[in-house]
Every structure is written in structure tokens, then in C-alpha cells.
Scaffold this motif. Structure first.
Motif, PDB file in Angstrom:
ATOM      1  N   ILE A  14     -22.309 -15.209  13.221  1.00  0.00           N
ATOM      2  CA  ILE A  14     -21.508 -15.301  14.443  1.00  0.00           C
ATOM      3  C   ILE A  14     -20.643 -14.054  14.532  1.00  0.00           C
ATOM      4  CG2 ILE A  14     -19.548 -16.453  15.549  1.00  0.00           C
ATOM      5  CD1 ILE A  14     -20.538 -19.084  14.494  1.00  0.00           C
ATOM      6  N   GLU A  15     -20.656 -13.441  15.702  1.00  0.00           N
ATOM      7  CA  GLU A  15     -19.699 -12.382  16.017  1.00  0.00           C
ATOM      8  C   GLU A  15     -18.552 -13.042  16.759  1.00  0.00           C
ATOM      9  OE1 GLU A  15     -21.410  -8.034  17.185  1.00  0.00           O
ATOM     10  OE2 GLU A  15     -21.830  -9.631  18.582  1.00  0.00           O
ATOM     11  N   VAL A  16     -17.344 -12.792  16.320  1.00  0.00           N
ATOM     12  CA  VAL A  16     -16.163 -13.249  17.041  1.00  0.00           C
ATOM     13  C   VAL A  16     -15.763 -12.115  17.969  1.00  0.00           C
ATOM     14  CG1 VAL A  16     -13.787 -14.071  16.855  1.00  0.00           C
ATOM     15  CG2 VAL A  16     -15.432 -14.582  15.035  1.00  0.00           C
ATOM     16  N   VAL A  17     -15.598 -12.431  19.248  1.00  0.00           N
ATOM     17  CA  VAL A  17     -15.333 -11.402  20.246  1.00  0.00           C
ATOM     18  C   VAL A  17     -13.995 -11.682  20.930  1.00  0.00           C
ATOM     19  CG1 VAL A  17     -16.188 -10.260  22.324  1.00  0.00           C
ATOM     20  CG2 VAL A  17     -17.810 -11.179  20.652  1.00  0.00           C
ATOM     21  N   ARG A  18     -13.144 -10.662  20.958  1.00  0.00           N
ATOM     22  CA  ARG A  18     -11.895 -10.731  21.720  1.00  0.00           C
ATOM     23  C   ARG A  18     -12.231 -10.221  23.112  1.00  0.00           C
ATOM     24  NH1 ARG A  18      -7.870 -13.220  23.484  1.00  0.00           N
ATOM     25  NH2 ARG A  18      -5.836 -12.227  23.428  1.00  0.00           N
ATOM     26  N   LEU A  19     -12.210 -11.112  24.088  1.00  0.00           N
ATOM     27  CA  LEU A  19     -12.602 -10.755  25.453  1.00  0.00           C
ATOM     28  C   LEU A  19     -11.450 -10.046  26.156  1.00  0.00           C
ATOM     29  CD1 LEU A  19     -14.413 -14.089  26.305  1.00  0.00           C
ATOM     30  CD2 LEU A  19     -15.447 -11.921  25.636  1.00  0.00           C
ATOM     31  N   THR A  20     -11.755  -8.884  26.722  1.00  0.00           N
ATOM     32  CA  THR A  20     -10.708  -8.066  27.333  1.00  0.00           C
ATOM     33  C   THR A  20     -11.061  -7.535  28.711  1.00  0.00           C
ATOM     34  OG1 THR A  20     -11.579  -6.145  26.164  1.00  0.00           O
ATOM     35  CG2 THR A  20      -9.756  -7.324  25.107  1.00  0.00           C
ATOM     36  N   ALA A  21     -12.329  -7.624  29.111  1.00  0.00           N
ATOM     37  CA  ALA A  21     -12.742  -7.023  30.379  1.00  0.00           C
ATOM     38  C   ALA A  21     -13.420  -8.050  31.272  1.00  0.00           C
ATOM     39  CB  ALA A  21     -13.685  -5.857  30.125  1.00  0.00           C
ATOM     40  N   GLU A  22     -13.090  -7.983  32.557  1.00  0.00           N
ATOM     41  CA  GLU A  22     -13.712  -8.861  33.540  1.00  0.00           C
ATOM     42  C   GLU A  22     -15.182  -8.488  33.730  1.00  0.00           C
ATOM     43  OE1 GLU A  22     -11.569  -9.743  37.242  1.00  0.00           O
ATOM     44  OE2 GLU A  22      -9.981  -8.457  36.444  1.00  0.00           O
ATOM     45  N   PRO A  23     -15.967  -9.436  34.208  1.00  0.00           N
ATOM     46  CA  PRO A  23     -17.367  -9.123  34.501  1.00  0.00           C
ATOM     47  C   PRO A  23     -17.477  -8.060  35.586  1.00  0.00           C
ATOM     48  CG  PRO A  23     -16.957 -11.485  34.652  1.00  0.00           C
ATOM     49  CD  PRO A  23     -15.637 -10.818  34.486  1.00  0.00           C
ATOM     50  N   THR A  24     -18.504  -7.245  35.515  1.00  0.00           N
ATOM     51  CA  THR A  24     -18.716  -6.234  36.546  1.00  0.00           C
ATOM     52  C   THR A  24     -19.422  -6.823  37.760  1.00  0.00           C
ATOM     53  OG1 THR A  24     -20.745  -5.560  35.428  1.00  0.00           O
ATOM     54  CG2 THR A  24     -18.752  -4.293  34.949  1.00  0.00           C
ATOM     55  N   ARG A  25     -20.157  -7.923  37.546  1.00  0.00           N
ATOM     56  CA  ARG A  25     -20.833  -8.617  38.653  1.00  0.00           C
ATOM     57  C   ARG A  25     -20.459 -10.088  38.605  1.00  0.00           C
ATOM     58  NH1 ARG A  25     -26.569  -6.423  36.963  1.00  0.00           N
ATOM     59  NH2 ARG A  25     -26.255  -8.273  35.729  1.00  0.00           N
ATOM     60  N   PRO A  26     -20.387 -10.755  39.754  1.00  0.00           N
ATOM     61  CA  PRO A  26     -20.069 -12.180  39.755  1.00  0.00           C
ATOM     62  C   PRO A  26     -21.036 -12.964  38.862  1.00  0.00           C
ATOM     63  CG  PRO A  26     -20.080 -11.315  41.987  1.00  0.00           C
ATOM     64  CD  PRO A  26     -20.605 -10.229  41.089  1.00  0.00           C
ATOM     65  N   HIS A  27     -20.501 -13.917  38.143  1.00  0.00           N
ATOM     66  CA  HIS A  27     -21.247 -14.839  37.275  1.00  0.00           C
ATOM     67  C   HIS A  27     -21.755 -14.197  35.989  1.00  0.00           C
ATOM     68  CE1 HIS A  27     -20.816 -17.675  40.513  1.00  0.00           C
ATOM     69  NE2 HIS A  27     -21.428 -16.843  41.318  1.00  0.00           N
ATOM     70  N   ASP A  28     -21.472 -12.922  35.748  1.00  0.00           N
ATOM     71  CA  ASP A  28     -21.776 -12.327  34.451  1.00  0.00           C
ATOM     72  C   ASP A  28     -20.674 -12.745  33.475  1.00  0.00           C
ATOM     73  OD1 ASP A  28     -24.046 -11.056  35.276  1.00  0.00           O
ATOM     74  OD2 ASP A  28     -23.230  -9.027  35.187  1.00  0.00           O
ATOM     75  N   PRO A  29     -20.952 -12.682  32.166  1.00  0.00           N
ATOM     76  CA  PRO A  29     -19.912 -13.015  31.192  1.00  0.00           C
ATOM     77  C   PRO A  29     -18.852 -11.922  31.086  1.00  0.00           C
ATOM     78  CG  PRO A  29     -22.023 -12.598  30.092  1.00  0.00           C
ATOM     79  CD  PRO A  29     -22.255 -12.473  31.557  1.00  0.00           C
ATOM     80  N   PHE A  30     -17.668 -12.310  30.628  1.00  0.00           N
ATOM     81  CA  PHE A  30     -16.634 -11.340  30.291  1.00  0.00           C
ATOM     82  C   PHE A  30     -17.138 -10.534  29.096  1.00  0.00           C
ATOM     83  CE2 PHE A  30     -14.349 -14.094  32.974  1.00  0.00           C
ATOM     84  CZ  PHE A  30     -13.116 -13.542  33.290  1.00  0.00           C
ATOM     85  N   THR A  31     -16.530  -9.391  28.847  1.00  0.00           N
ATOM     86  CA  THR A  31     -16.952  -8.562  27.725  1.00  0.00           C
ATOM     87  C   THR A  31     -15.759  -8.226  26.847  1.00  0.00           C
ATOM     88  OG1 THR A  31     -16.702  -6.546  29.027  1.00  0.00           O
ATOM     89  CG2 THR A  31     -18.888  -7.551  28.983  1.00  0.00           C
TER      90      THR A  31
END
Length: 129
Positions: A14-31
Motif C-alpha cells: 500500500i502506498e499512503v498518499v497525502r492528497l494535495t491537488a484537485e482533479p484536473t478533470r471532473p470526476h478524476d481522483p485527487f492527486t
């Protein structure tokens, strides 16, 4: 909370991810950037913890998740799925090839002991990055 059973059984990392950026397209995941890797037993423990999260009703905050887990099998080729957690609106969104449509959006109780434990593990992983 329900996770894709076959993917959970195959989980090796498992990679633990700190989400910091909004999706670039609607319904895409945060990054965001990975902050930790959890292997074998630790990965299984975390997935069991996620599966133990009790359900909840939806609370509106606009879905701004702070944390995610990316689950890989032993090949490490492509994430089987990613689960993103918003502890404000009680929502988890699952993305990836192993996720059936009915599991893509779920609600959990962020006040439950399992949720507190999960959030503490995320924060500890982020602090050690």
C-alpha cells in the motif's frame, strides 16, 4: 466499508498518499505524493481496518479528501485500486480497475474508533515522510 475482495486478497503493498491537488478533470481522483509504503502484514492490517469502518450518512463538505491508499499486488505494475478518504463529509471514493461501480462511492463514520485509528496511522505516516 466494502473493498474489492479479490484485490484485498492480492494486496502486497500500500502506498499512503497525502492528497494535495484537485482533479484536473471532473470526476478524476485527487492527486498527491506518496508519503509511506506499507508492506504485507501492515498492508493487510490497514485494509482490515478500512473494512471495519462502520457506515454513515452523507455530510456535505464538497469532498476534499486528505488521504488515500493505493493498493498493489505483487507485480507492482498498476494499482489495483485507490481509496480516497474525506473525514469531513464521511465519504470514501474508490478508483481503479478492481473497483466495481457499486463500491465507487461509500460513506463511513469518521467518529468511529476504527476511523480515528486509520487517521492516526495516516498522520504518523505523513509525519515521518
Amino acid at each position: 466499508m466494502q473493498l474489492p475482495a479479490d484485490a484485498v486478497a492480492a494486496a502486497a503493498l500500500i502506498e499512503v498518499v497525502r492528497l494535495t491537488a484537485e482533479p484536473t478533470r471532473p470526476h478524476d481522483p485527487f492527486t498527491g505524493e506518496p508519503v509511506a509504503l506499507w508492506l504485507a502484514q501492515e498492508a493487510a492490517s490497514v485494509l482490515s481496518l478500512v473494512e471495519s469502518l462502520p457506515g454513515s450518512g452523507q455530510h456535505r463538505c464538497g469532498f476534499w479528501p486528505g488521504w488515500a491508499v493505493r493498493v498493489y499486488d505483487a507485480t507492482l505494475a498498476v494499482a489495483l485500486f485507490e481509496a480516497q478518504f474525506c473525514f469531513s463529509c464521511h465519504e470514501a471514493r474508490l478508483h481503479g480497475p478492481a473497483v466495481p461501480a457499486h463500491l465507487a462511492k461509500q460513506f463511513f463514520d469518521p467518529g468511529a474508533e476504527a476511523a480515528h485509528t486509520l487517521l492516526a496511522r495516516f498522520r504518523a505516516a505523513g509525519a515521518s515522510a
